[in-house]
Design a protein around this motif. Structure first.
Motif, mmCIF file in Angstrom:
data_model
loop_
_atom_site.group_PDB
_atom_site.id
_atom_site.type_symbol
_atom_site.label_atom_id
_atom_site.label_comp_id
_atom_site.label_asym_id
_atom_site.label_seq_id
_atom_site.Cartn_x
_atom_site.Cartn_y
_atom_site.Cartn_z
ATOM 1 N N UNK A 46 -25.092 -18.691 -130.681
ATOM 2 C CA UNK A 46 -24.916 -18.617 -132.139
ATOM 3 C C UNK A 46 -26.260 -18.570 -132.856
ATOM 4 N N UNK A 51 -25.814 -17.200 -136.566
ATOM 5 C CA UNK A 51 -24.727 -17.967 -137.163
ATOM 6 C C UNK A 51 -25.125 -19.426 -137.313
ATOM 7 N N UNK A 71 -28.330 -12.771 -141.577
ATOM 8 C CA UNK A 71 -27.372 -12.363 -140.539
ATOM 9 C C UNK A 71 -26.809 -10.964 -140.775
ATOM 10 N N UNK A 72 -26.656 -10.617 -142.057
ATOM 11 C CA UNK A 72 -26.050 -9.317 -142.357
ATOM 12 C C UNK A 72 -26.941 -8.158 -141.931
ATOM 13 N N UNK A 76 -26.383 -7.554 -135.180
ATOM 14 C CA UNK A 76 -25.966 -8.243 -133.972
ATOM 15 C C UNK A 76 -24.459 -8.076 -133.836
ATOM 16 N N UNK A 78 -21.219 -9.465 -132.559
ATOM 17 C CA UNK A 78 -20.759 -10.767 -132.074
ATOM 18 C C UNK A 78 -19.273 -10.681 -131.744
ATOM 19 N N UNK A 150 -17.419 -4.803 -132.895
ATOM 20 C CA UNK A 150 -18.806 -5.256 -132.842
ATOM 21 C C UNK A 150 -19.747 -4.088 -132.525
ATOM 22 N N UNK A 153 -21.167 -1.202 -135.434
ATOM 23 C CA UNK A 153 -22.349 -1.280 -136.301
ATOM 24 C C UNK A 153 -23.620 -0.889 -135.544
#
Lengths: 351, 286
Positions: A46, A51, A71-72, A76, A78, A150, A153
């Motif tokens: 995480x 996260x 994070x955006x 990554x 996930x 996932x 992106x």
């Protein structure tokens, strides 16, 4: 993209989840984080994924410190243990989500999105399920949708948290082989968390064995299985018998069935059940007298449970032929002999 | 009888029985009870309404005063429902998503409008919003009059409708894993996008159900409204009060007509709720 983890520490209140971790993951590698629950493997994943924030240390992805990136914007992928699919959206919309929420100037056109989603559906072999809702899919299908979502992106790294944890045994085996093949195809740097040693050894290029927030060993599956660095790794990667022995001139001597006396320098010997043999007569000085307590002959090997006069259990795995030769029954008095063993000196006692 | 035959007979008899005992008795009682408590009064109303002449129906529904009352009730109930949807969602969100001292106490407060006798609520609200009350005096400075206006009715209906929205939305929010929001964020969604495309669609069926329940309740609300509304005919006279007025004037047929109309509206709302719940269930994760 390569991932570099430097001196990472994470605490939850008084509990230290990770203490001073260092780890390098090469570009295109598939790495398993293996450990019991509470070992910090999910926390590490995480933090890599953004996260969770670490108190100390840094995560460097592709040469840049990921800790400073929101994070955006991390790119990554996930995959969550319980899929975390958007249940009010169809499979198609789930996979398209990551593309549709991009800022307008980066967002692909409608046709482009549709093409990308269908390519991904083909990759995860779910082409016909695009209009379905997650609630109409099986567990394995949902997990593959989560994976496709996932991947949509175009992530720099793919992180999977116990990806097969919620599936039943058969689906699990199929899906992990499939994941291995998929990884060979797309060559994306991937890290997955598991507590299943079989899964880690079968799927990963390298295995990171963790315990109590620390890394016990990093190595190829062959390394960690055949050359375990610590008793913990040895014990965690398979069934284990532990024998107490003593050291004489630095070499181990197993004294069958007798506890070592206080004055002697002691050692522990770890022996896998399939590396034990059973004899009716004492074969060597290392043989341990024992009684047959239970026999399970259903399977490719026969699992025999023995008990020493000291009340310690010994697990032995015999071939079917050897089992028939020995004519074992419950209650038979026998001798168990280790054929090959792993020695750990006293200061290695972790277990 | 032959022992085997007996055993077979026993299995046959058992085959159709459920593990839970007393199905016949409990179903019979349920039907009886529902009929007595719910269906019978409705049927009586429907029968009575059926015996009303078309003239009476036309006279009652044609009256401007009745029309104004019905329209006022629908309008204020709708506006109060909308207000509750917005703030009920906010309250439910705060209660579900954050942990703070006094959270459980606040959670219990939500049920207050349920528990409070409506007349008590009405008096309290009237005192609070009257021109010399705490809030009424502040509103007065701003030139807003609450008591004896439509605004007052909306305030009262908002008060009694809040728990409906909060209590229907709360379990649905609870059901929404934090993982879902993390997934959205990792896919690049902004907090607004996560709310707009993930959370809102997830709670929408519950919001609509909550709205409909609050609306239905507000439509028939009497006790808490009569004090604050002032009951000016044609201005702040709500439909339930119109029924009372008709009864006081011994115009039973007129009262029945309005009552029957409210019943029909309630039934329609009930069907909408059931339809929405079925729709929501269909999209749920199995």
């Amino acid at each position: 993209m390569a991932i570099e983890i430097k001196n990472l520490t994470k605490r939850f209140g008084d509990f230290t989840a990770l203490s001073g971790l260092n780890l390098n993951i090469a570009d295109g590698e598939l790495v398993a984080l293996l450990g019991p629950s509470g070992s910090g493997k999910t926390t590490l994943l995480r933090i890599i994924g953004g996260l969770e924030q670490a108190e100390e240390g840094e995560v460097i992805v592709d040469g840049a410190n990921a800790g400073t990136v929101d994070i955006r914007d991390r790119r990554v992928g996930f995959v969550f243990q319980h899929y975390a699919l958007f249940r009010h959206m169809t499979v198609f919309d789930n996979i398209a989500f990551g593309l549709r929420v991009r800022p307008r100037n980066e967002r692909p056109g409608k046709d482009e999105i549709s093409k990308r989603v269908h390519d991904l559906l083909k990759l995860v072999q779910l082409e016909r399920l695009a209009p379905r809702y997650p609630g109409q899919l099986s567990g394995g299908q949902r997990q593959r949708v989560a994976l496709a979502r996932a991947l949509a992106i175009e992530p720099k790294v793919l992180l999977l948290d116990e990806p097969f944890g919620a599936l039943d045994a058969q689906v699990r085996r199929d899906l992990r082989r499939w994941l291995r093949r998929l990884h060979d195809e797309i060559k994306l740097t991937s890290v997955f968390v598991t507590h299943d040693q079989e899964e880690a050894l079968e799927v990963a290029d390298r295995v990171v064995v963790m315990n109590h927030g620390k890394i016990e060993q990093v190595g190829t599956p062959v390394d960690v299985y055949h050359r375990p660095a610590t008793p913990f790794v040895y014990a965690f990667l398979g069934d284990t018998n532990v024998f107490h022995g003593r050291l004489e001139d630095g070499s181990p001597v197993l004294v069958g069935g007798e506890p070592p006396s206080e004055k002697q320098e002691t050692a522990r010997m770890y022996v896998r059940p399939h590396l034990m043999d059973i004899e009716h007569d004492r074969a060597s000085v290392e043989s341990v007298p024992a009684k047959v307590m239970h026999i399970n002959a259903a399977g490719p090997t026969v699992k025999v449970e023995l008990e020493t006069p000291l009340g310690e259990a010994i697990m032995v795995e015999l071939t079917q032929d050897r089992f028939l030769e020995l004519k074992l029954e419950r209650g038979t008095e026998v001798f168990a002999t280790p054929r090959q063993q792993q020695l750990f000196k006293k200061d290695d006692y972790v277990i | 009888m032959h022992p085997t035959a007996y055993a077979v007979g026993l299995t046959m008899a058992r085959k159709h029985k459920s593990v839970l005992p007393g199905f016949g008795l409990s179903l019979g009682f349920t039907l009886f009870y529902l009929s007595l408590a719910v269906l019978l009064p409705m049927a009586a109303l429907a029968l009575k309404a059926a015996s009303v002449s078309l003239d009476d129906i036309g006279r009652t529904l044609g009256s401007e005063r009745v029309q104004a009352a019905l329209w006022l009730s629908l309008r204020t109930a709708f506006i109060a429902g909308v207000i509750n949807v917005v703030f009920g969602l906010l309250v439910a969100w705060v209660l579900e998503r954050y942990n703070f001292p006094g959270r459980r106490l606040l959670d219990a407060f939500v049920d207050l409008p349920f528990a409070l006798p409506t007349a008590v609520a009405g008096i309290a609200l009237t005192a609070l919003y009257s021109p010399n009350g705490w809030l009424g005096s502040i509103a007065g400075i701003a030139g807003i009059k609450v008591v004896y206006t439509e605004l007052g009715i909306i305030v009262a209906l908002t008060f009694i409708g809040l728990p409906f929205v909060v209590r229907t939305v709360q379990p649905v929010l609870q059901d929404l894993d934090a993982e879902i929001e993390e997934a959205a964020a990792s896919l690049g969604a902004t907090p607004y996008q996560t709310f707009r495309y993930i959370i809102l669609p997830h709670v929408t069926p519950a919001l609509i159900t909550g709205f409909t329940l609050a609306f239905a309740r507000a439509l028939g609300e009497y006790g808490s409204v009569v004090f604050i509304s002032g009951n000016l005919p044609g201005k702040t006279e709500i439909a339930p009060l119109a029924i009372m007025t008709k009864l006081e004037q011994y115009d039973y047929n007129g009262a029945v007509v309005i009552a029957a109309l409210l019943l029909v509206v309630s039934l329609i709302i009930l069907f909408i709720i059931n339809g929405l719940q079925a729709w929501g269930r269909k999209r749920k994760l199995a």
